[in-house]
Write a protein that holds these residues in place. Structure first.
Motif, PDB file in Angstrom:
ATOM      1  N   ARG A 111       0.868  -1.190   0.000  1.00 42.14           N
ATOM      2  CA  ARG A 111       0.000   0.000   0.000  1.00 42.14           C
ATOM      3  C   ARG A 111       0.897   1.230   0.000  1.00 42.14           C
ATOM      4  O   ARG A 111       1.956   1.238   0.624  1.00 42.14           O
ATOM      5  N   VAL A 112       0.424   2.287  -0.660  1.00 38.25           N
ATOM      6  CA  VAL A 112       1.214   3.516  -0.665  1.00 38.25           C
ATOM      7  C   VAL A 112       1.289   4.078   0.751  1.00 38.25           C
ATOM      8  O   VAL A 112       0.421   3.803   1.580  1.00 38.25           O
ATOM      9  N   TRP A 113       2.331   4.908   0.969  1.00 37.36           N
ATOM     10  CA  TRP A 113       2.553   5.379   2.337  1.00 37.36           C
ATOM     11  C   TRP A 113       1.410   6.224   2.894  1.00 37.36           C
ATOM     12  O   TRP A 113       1.126   6.183   4.076  1.00 37.36           O
ATOM     13  N   ASP A 114       0.715   6.952   2.023  1.00 38.48           N
ATOM     14  CA  ASP A 114      -0.413   7.767   2.480  1.00 38.48           C
ATOM     15  C   ASP A 114      -1.312   8.077   1.283  1.00 38.48           C
ATOM     16  O   ASP A 114      -0.931   8.847   0.405  1.00 38.48           O
ATOM     17  N   ARG A 115      -2.477   7.483   1.267  1.00 33.96           N
ATOM     18  CA  ARG A 115      -3.320   7.602   0.066  1.00 33.96           C
ATOM     19  C   ARG A 115      -3.883   9.004  -0.135  1.00 33.96           C
ATOM     20  O   ARG A 115      -4.488   9.294  -1.165  1.00 33.96           O
ATOM     21  N   GLU A 116      -3.673   9.882   0.863  1.00 35.78           N
ATOM     22  CA  GLU A 116      -4.178  11.252   0.696  1.00 35.78           C
ATOM     23  C   GLU A 116      -3.068  12.209   0.285  1.00 35.78           C
ATOM     24  O   GLU A 116      -3.316  13.392   0.062  1.00 35.78           O
ATOM     25  N   LYS A 117      -1.835  11.680   0.207  1.00 34.34           N
ATOM     26  CA  LYS A 117      -0.737  12.580  -0.109  1.00 34.34           C
ATOM     27  C   LYS A 117      -0.214  12.392  -1.529  1.00 34.34           C
ATOM     28  O   LYS A 117       0.729  13.049  -1.932  1.00 34.34           O
ATOM     29  N   ILE A 118      -0.811  11.466  -2.250  1.00 33.97           N
ATOM     30  CA  ILE A 118      -0.426  11.284  -3.648  1.00 33.97           C
ATOM     31  C   ILE A 118      -1.527  11.868  -4.517  1.00 33.97           C
ATOM     32  O   ILE A 118      -2.696  11.546  -4.345  1.00 33.97           O
ATOM     33  N   VAL A 119      -1.152  12.743  -5.440  1.00 38.21           N
ATOM     34  CA  VAL A 119      -2.134  13.333  -6.350  1.00 38.21           C
ATOM     35  C   VAL A 119      -1.830  12.803  -7.746  1.00 38.21           C
ATOM     36  O   VAL A 119      -0.724  12.977  -8.246  1.00 38.21           O
ATOM     37  N   ILE A 120      -2.804  12.124  -8.350  1.00 38.35           N
ATOM     38  CA  ILE A 120      -2.578  11.497  -9.653  1.00 38.35           C
ATOM     39  C   ILE A 120      -3.369  12.257 -10.711  1.00 38.35           C
ATOM     40  O   ILE A 120      -4.598  12.329 -10.654  1.00 38.35           O
ATOM     41  N   ILE A 121      -2.649  12.817 -11.665  1.00 39.17           N
ATOM     42  CA  ILE A 121      -3.289  13.744 -12.621  1.00 39.17           C
ATOM     43  C   ILE A 121      -2.946  13.387 -14.066  1.00 39.17           C
ATOM     44  O   ILE A 121      -1.816  13.583 -14.504  1.00 39.17           O
ATOM     45  N   PRO A 122      -3.904  12.880 -14.837  1.00 38.39           N
ATOM     46  CA  PRO A 122      -3.668  12.733 -16.277  1.00 38.39           C
ATOM     47  C   PRO A 122      -3.725  14.113 -16.936  1.00 38.39           C
ATOM     48  O   PRO A 122      -4.672  14.860 -16.711  1.00 38.39           O
ATOM     49  N   ASP A 123      -2.684  14.439 -17.713  1.00 43.71           N
ATOM     50  CA  ASP A 123      -2.703  15.767 -18.346  1.00 43.71           C
ATOM     51  C   ASP A 123      -1.879  15.843 -19.628  1.00 43.71           C
ATOM     52  O   ASP A 123      -2.107  16.731 -20.445  1.00 43.71           O
TER      53      ASP A 123
END
Lengths: 501, 255
Positions: A111-123
């Motif tokens: 699991r990622v270290w903090d699911r609220e601290k990674i922002v995933i942006i297709p652009d």
């Protein structure tokens, strides 16, 4: 001319500590820029910070952020430190690679270290029929769903961006608009222009896929503390100048590697007068001088911008009075003139008015550097002042959905209630396109406004190396939105004062 | 100094690397398993070039084919060099249109390699990779200032490594490219003393001796000093930061 307005102050501000070995910072400032070598301030070996943390040497803004993030009472340039990451940004080019590394190294069930601290942006490569590009967006979704990532700005319907309520667009602009940029924090992203967020008084820099994979699992990164170059911009900003002109001035001054491994701190009355999007433009191109990060100290402009965008608390930091800077550059902004960066390098600075015989084939207004609402308002201002139609195809690519919507809804000051979109239409520009990175970096062959032929383009983007927007022999002139709009109206590289005075 | 921009402080270090085992994933509770150094940074142990047997260098994501030009026992690189100029940005190393290729997929990794340096302008008459080839015959790239500037795309050092490049020797590097080279372990980003790009020509036969920090140009008969790669060397030799972290005990490796 423009260079006479600059009073570079080559003396380093050194605080000598009695009893310690000399801590000379020497900077090779010879005029042949090819020889500029990054020099890291050597560590002061005799002085150890007291373990109580009460004894502190003055620190710069960047040093303070990294010290706090690494839970140390202080850091000096040259030190390596394990830094806690507040926000990690990943976009569609680097998602797949980062996630594969994360899974391989931390385990397929990790699991990622903090699911609220990674922002995933297709652009980057969104509105294309390229199958791999589309696959890469799907990969972002699969990972986000699996890891329950809180901030994933998804797009599923590529034929109509408006049908995707979560979709934002260009990552650096979206990060700001969504309140992810906060003073005093550490933001890392898989894109070199992540430095844009430094406009908010935070440490922000670009990293590669492997580093991103590492952070995804651990929440930390090993960083070397950079020394800081200080840029003091004073004077009233002329109404034909924009932040893009300021940063082109600076890059032309210190060269493509002038800030390598260093932090660039922007201050002064002019900087204080800039709004957030202009500050973002300033910090955005720090990387074109090789800079590790750029910062603008947070102030009421910052706090006001953030008020309706984030409810998370933050604590800004500021450079100490006695902090040591590698060198300081001072500019009297009132004496500067609109600039372009000629092909094929962002440091190839020239006065816009001296390029007036350069015939152009098209104009591109977009990207994290020049596709924000302020950038379009600036372009609209020039079109409004002229009242004429453009002489070359003029492509408009709003950075985000919000910018696109504002183009169609916000009234332009002094226009009698017209929106940007109306002004652009009257001027004969192309219809504003689907928001995203667009053709700034070329992209798949079917990308809108890609330079597929060896044409001359004036662009509000950030790089003009050979092949940057597609064709290797394409000629890209980097410019401010004012200059880009003025050039569109004449069909030649044009100083915006032709229309703004 | 670019060469020491990444330093690691291993709790344990053995001078002879353990045979490379299959990279094992480690436990989910990484916050307990990853041991981060807490001491204030001091001068780390400087590693001299390893003289033990060198196993084929695997990148942190995929095993690459062995690079025949890498001498197993003394960290020497021998082969033809390809010379480029200053400010070679990552768009020239791997143009944006190829970034849909993902390095962690073996077939796409190979394809990335086949496009290495394809973005160089037509003033470069000699192609880096011959038409219909997927690997380069130039094991060493010699550059000027600010090699790898521009975009942070990690695909850049990966493409060079996948194409068969063992080392780049440049006057100076842009930091993200340097960092990515070390993190992936794909290529050695070596620094020259002076402008080798003006001393060497594409097609010259050169030898790089890491232990001596020296480059020998057999075609011209001249020798040049290189800057030692310092702490970054062992990281690259191990195959990147993850492999290194496992090797030195920062991440437990399960045997």
């Amino acid at each position: 001319m423009a260079s006479s307005a600059i009073i570079p102050n080559p003396t380093s501000f050194i605080k000598k500590n009695p009893g310690s070995s000399t801590s000379q910072c020497s900077v090779n400032k010879c005029k042949s820029f090819k020889k500029i070598v990054s020099v890291i301030t050597p560590q002061q070996s005799e002085r150890r910070p007291a373990t109580t943390g009460l004894v502190k040497t003055a620190m710069t803004l960047t040093e303070k952020i990294l010290a706090r993030a690494s839970e140390k009472p202080q850091l000096v340039p040259g030190e390596n430190a394990w830094v806690n990451v507040d926000t990690l940004m990943i976009h569609d080019i680097c998602g797949h690679g980062s996630f594969d590394i994360f899974k391989k190294e931390f385990g397929t069930d990790a699991r990622v270290w903090d699911r609220e601290k990674i922002v995933i942006i297709p652009d980057h490569y969104i509105f294309t029929s390229d199958e791999r590009a589309n696959r890469n967006v799907d990969i972002l979704r699969d990972f986000s769903v699996e890891q329950k990532i809180k901030y994933f700005y998804d797009i599923t319907d590529l034929s109509n961006f408006k049908a995707n309520p979560d979709y934002k667009g260009v990552c650096h602009v979206a990060l700001a608009q969504e309140g992810h940029c906060r003073p005093g924090e550490v933001l890392l992203g898989t894109d070199s222009h992540t430095c844009t967020a430094g406009a908010f008084g935070q440490f922000a820099t670009g990293i590669g896929i492997t580093d991103a994979g590492f952070i995804s699992g651990s929440g930390k990164i090993l960083l070397k503390v950079p020394p800081t170059l200080r840029f003091v911009l004073d004077g009233e900003m002329p109404d034909y100048l924009l932040a893009k002109d300021l940063i082109l001035q600076i890059i032309g001054e210190i060269s493509l590697a002038g800030a390598t491994y260093k932090s660039m701190e922007f201050m002064g009355t002019t900087v204080e007068s800039l709004n957030m999007e202009e500050r973002m433009t300033l910090c955005n191109m720090v990387i074109e001088a090789g800079g590790k990060n750029g910062v603008v100290p947070a102030d009421t402009t910052t706090f006001n911008y953030l008020e309706d965008k984030t409810s998370l608390s933050y604590e800004p930091v500021y450079s100490d009075e006695q902090a040591r800077f590698l060198s300081e550059y001072r500019f009297d902004v009132s004496k500067l003139e609109p600039l372009v960066a000629k092909p094929h390098s962002p440091e190839n600075r020239a006065l816009a008015r001296e390029c007036k015989d350069v015939k152009i084939d098209r104009v591109y207004i977009g990207s994290c550097t020049g596709g924000k609402m302020e950038d379009f308002l600036a372009a609209a201002r020039v079109f409004l002042a002229s009242g004429k139609k453009v002489k070359v195809p003029t492509f408009l690519v709003p950075a985000t959905q919000k910018v696109w919507m504002d183009l169609y809804t916000l009234p332009v000051p002094g226009s009698g209630g017209k929106t940007c979109s109306m002004i652009f239409e009257e001027a004969g520009c192309d219809t504003p396109a689907s928001p995203g990175c667009g053709a700034c970096m070329g992209g798949p062959k079917d990308t809108y406004a890609r330079l597929n032929e060896p044409k001359v383009c004036v662009s509000t983007t950030n790089r003009n190396f050979p092949g940057r927007m597609g064709h290797k022999e394409g000629q890209i002139y980097l410019a401010s939105p004012y200059t880009a709009a003025a050039s569109a109206l004449t069909g030649y590289v044009t100083d915006p004062r032709e229309f703004l005075q | 100094m670019a060469a020491s921009s990444i330093s690691f402080y291993p709790k344990t270090f053995t001078s002879s690397p353990t045979p490379k085992t299959q990279a094992k994933p480690f436990i989910n509770h990484f916050s307990n398993s990853l041991r981060f150094p807490t001491a204030a940074s001091t001068s780390p142990a400087i590693f001299t070039a390893s003289t033990t047997s060198k196993v084929p260098r695997a990148s942190s994501v995929i095993s690459r084919g062995t690079n025949e030009a890498v001498n197993a026992s003394t960290n020497t690189f021998h082969g033809l060099c390809y010379v480029v100029g200053d400010n070679i940005d990552t768009d020239q190393i791997i143009p944006a249109e190829y970034l849909t290729l993902v390095p962690s997929k073996p077939e796409e990794y190979e394809k990335l390699g086949s496009y290495a340096l394809i973005g160089l302008p037509s003033t470069y008459i000699t192609r880096f990779i011959d038409e219909n080839e997927t690997k380069t015959k130039y094991k060493i790239v010699i550059g000027g200032d600010n090699f790898g500037c521009g975009s942070s795309r990690e695909h850049a050092p990966v493409a060079l490594g996948a194409a068969g490049v063992a080392a780049v020797v440049a006057e100076s590097y842009a930091r993200i490219f340097f960092r990515n080279s070390v993190a992936t372990g794909e290529i050695y980003p070596l620094e020259s003393e002076g402008r080798l790009c003006e001393e060497c020509s594409t097609g010259d036969l050169v030898t790089i001796e890491m232990a001596e920090s020296r480059l020998i140009n057999h075609t011209t008969g001249k020798e040049y000093k290189l800057k030692p790669i310092g702490d970054a060397g062992p990281v690259i030799e191990a195959g990147g930061i993850f492999a290194y972290a496992r090797k030195t005990g920062m991440i437990p490796s399960h045997n």
